[in-house]
Design an enzyme around this catalytic site. Structure first.
Site, short mmCIF file in Angstrom:
data_model
loop_
_atom_site.label_atom_id
_atom_site.label_comp_id
_atom_site.label_asym_id
_atom_site.label_seq_id
_atom_site.Cartn_x
_atom_site.Cartn_y
_atom_site.Cartn_z
N GLU A 156 -25.48 12.05 -16.70
CA GLU A 156 -26.78 11.75 -17.27
C GLU A 156 -27.93 12.38 -16.50
O GLU A 156 -29.04 12.50 -17.00
CB GLU A 156 -26.98 10.24 -17.33
CG GLU A 156 -27.05 9.57 -15.97
CD GLU A 156 -26.87 8.06 -16.06
OE1 GLU A 156 -27.73 7.34 -15.56
OE2 GLU A 156 -25.86 7.61 -16.64
N SER A 202 -15.81 9.51 -22.82
CA SER A 202 -16.79 8.52 -22.38
C SER A 202 -16.13 7.42 -21.56
O SER A 202 -15.20 6.77 -22.03
CB SER A 202 -17.50 7.88 -23.58
OG SER A 202 -18.40 6.87 -23.15
N ARG A 250 -25.10 -4.52 -19.60
CA ARG A 250 -23.85 -5.16 -19.14
C ARG A 250 -24.10 -6.64 -18.85
O ARG A 250 -23.27 -7.50 -19.17
CB ARG A 250 -23.34 -4.45 -17.88
CG ARG A 250 -22.63 -3.13 -18.16
CD ARG A 250 -22.43 -2.33 -16.88
NE ARG A 250 -21.61 -1.13 -17.11
CZ ARG A 250 -22.04 -0.01 -17.67
NH1 ARG A 250 -23.30 0.07 -18.08
NH2 ARG A 250 -21.24 1.03 -17.83
N HIS A 305 -23.15 13.38 -26.19
CA HIS A 305 -24.15 12.35 -25.86
C HIS A 305 -25.17 12.23 -26.99
O HIS A 305 -24.89 12.56 -28.14
CB HIS A 305 -24.80 12.68 -24.52
CG HIS A 305 -24.01 12.17 -23.35
ND1 HIS A 305 -24.59 11.59 -22.24
CD2 HIS A 305 -22.68 12.14 -23.11
CE1 HIS A 305 -23.67 11.23 -21.38
NE2 HIS A 305 -22.49 11.56 -21.89
#
Length: 439
Positions: free
Chosen positions: A326, A178, A35, A353
């Site tokens: 995750e 997602s 990011r 995923h």
């Protein structure tokens, strides 16, 4: 169903002879690093990124941005200490070719950036990347005025025909598969002529902490963001157009990648210290403190970091992991070694995923003698005595670390393609064996 890949080199998962007692320096966060690279590339002035993660996913991101004209210098920080990357934003350009590998952040965050390039940008990646959903980003960008060629697949490979700008404005997106669909649009939103207003239309929204991470990082570089949490409309995020500032950012340790090491303390009844664990963070991995405590451990957060201690017993858990999907592979591995059953819920999206993680975990744990069944949105795990065998990874880094956790308690576990951990956790085998060597 997850497919068993062709055999590759097998790594004998180390078996713990006693309680682990180690300090583990976990590398930087992939989510924060990627990011930060995008935001620094879209800024109006240079920025610094200290202690970035160097892994396959982050190097793919850096190389992709370089292909579009961004200069990223790797060296030491402005004070002459520590690894740092200096990002020099420039006019985005094409033609360019981007290899996304199998990185969700690269394949989803960069098509909006590419709409700002002056020329076409072609995206492709590993075979598995062609199967991962991208329609949310593609459809949204088209609705905002972008031209994208994907032959109607809603997936890779594709070409974004950038014209140097995008009008932006309001757009609807179903991010049920997602949360990265939302983050992708928000990250580039300040550079769109009208900003962007993203309205989520789906019935569920996984991994909300990752959207909050995106919002916090946008605000840190000067963007104005309205969110449901700040009094805005539910399911709607608005980013105002404007210049982004160059910043000097230090990347937090990747708390999700700390999971196998904390699990080692839990499974062996030992102790692991992770330095620099932040007191406040949007990383989903921070929930490990709560989850692994409920499963039998205890933790203490100090100025130095997180100290996690196992009790010698591992308990089952009934937990909704929708916001922290995750973490599911590592929790499933610990649950397979527990003294009572576990139910992991809210993670149907894991079927999309790096691999179908629910099918893969079921197959691999059961082939070691376990009793795992898939549910509509997760896993039911009934502990049984496990035995050695090959644990396949399906080129999924979190499958590899899950297998390593099981190997601590079960002799003879061999991990197929442990090198896939380099996706987000470089040098995992060395970190793992060093941890055990400190016991």
């Amino acid at each position: 169903m997850a497919r068993t890949p062709a055999p590759t080199a097998l790594w004998p998962a180390p078996h713990a002879s006693g309680a682990v007692d180690a300090t583990v320096h976990v590398p930087g966060s992939k989510s924060v690093t990627n990011r930060a690279l995008v935001l620094a590339s879209l800024a109006s002035e240079p920025g610094w990124l200290r202690r970035p993660l160097r892994s396959r996913d982050t190097l793919l991101m850096a190389d992709a941005l370089r292909a579009m004209g961004i200069e990223i210098e790797e060296g030491v920080g402005p004070d002459g200490t520590g690894e740092a990357w200096r990002v020099l934003p420039a006019g985005l350009r094409g033609p360019a070719t981007v290899d996304v590998g199998n990185a969700g952040t690269v394949m989803r965050f960069l098509p909006p950036v590419a709409t700002l390039a002056d020329g076409p940008v072609h995206f492709d990646g590993d075979p598995r990347s062609h199967e991962r959903p991208l329609h949310g980003v593609i459809d949204a960008l088209r609705a905002l005025g972008a031209r994208i060629d994907d032959d109607g697949r809603g997936a890779l490979p594709l070409t974004v025909h950038g014209v140097g700008a995008l009008d932006g404005g309001p757009v609807e997106v179903d991010a049920s598969s997602s949360s990265q669909f939302v983050s992708a649009l928000l990250l580039s939103g300040p550079r769109f002529n009208q900003g962007v207003e993203v309205r989520h239309t789906g019935s569920t929204l996984p991994s909300l902490p990752h959207i909050q991470m995106t919002v916090d990082m946008l605000r840190a570089v000067g963007a104005q963001v309205d969110t449901p949490e700040s009094g805005g409309e539910p399911g709607v995020w608005r980013v105002t157009p404007g210049a982004l500032l160059g910043r000097d950012l230090t990347v937090e340790p990747d708390l999700s990648n700390a999971q196998p090491f904390l699990a080692a303390a839990l499974v062996t009844g030992g102790r692991v210290v992770v330095p620099d664990w932040p007191a406040r963070t949007t990383q989903p991995g921070d929930r490990l403190r709560e989850i692994f405590t409920e499963m039998g451990g205890s933790c203490r957060l100090t100025d130095y970091g997180l100290e996690f201690t196992g009790s010698g017993a591992v308990h089952g858990i009934d937990v909704d992991l929708g916001d922290v999907g995750e973490l599911t592979p590592g929790i499933a591995a610990v649950a397979a070694l527990a003294d009572s059953p576990s139910t992991l819920r809210g993670v149907a999206h894991l079927r999309l995923h790096e691999t179908d993680r629910l099918a893969a975990l079921t197959k691999e744990i059961n082939e070691l003698g376990g009793d795992v069944t898939e549910t509509a949105d997760g896993l039911r795990i009934r502990p049984r005595p496990l035995h050695g065998g090959v644990f396949h990874t399906y080129e999924d880094h979190r499958m590899a670390t899950a297998g390593a956790v099981i190997g601590l308690a079960v002799e003879g576990v061999r991990i197929e393609n442990v090198a896939t951990t380099a996706k987000t956790l470089p040098d995992f085998p060395d970190l793992w064996t060093a941890m055990l060597g400190a016991a």
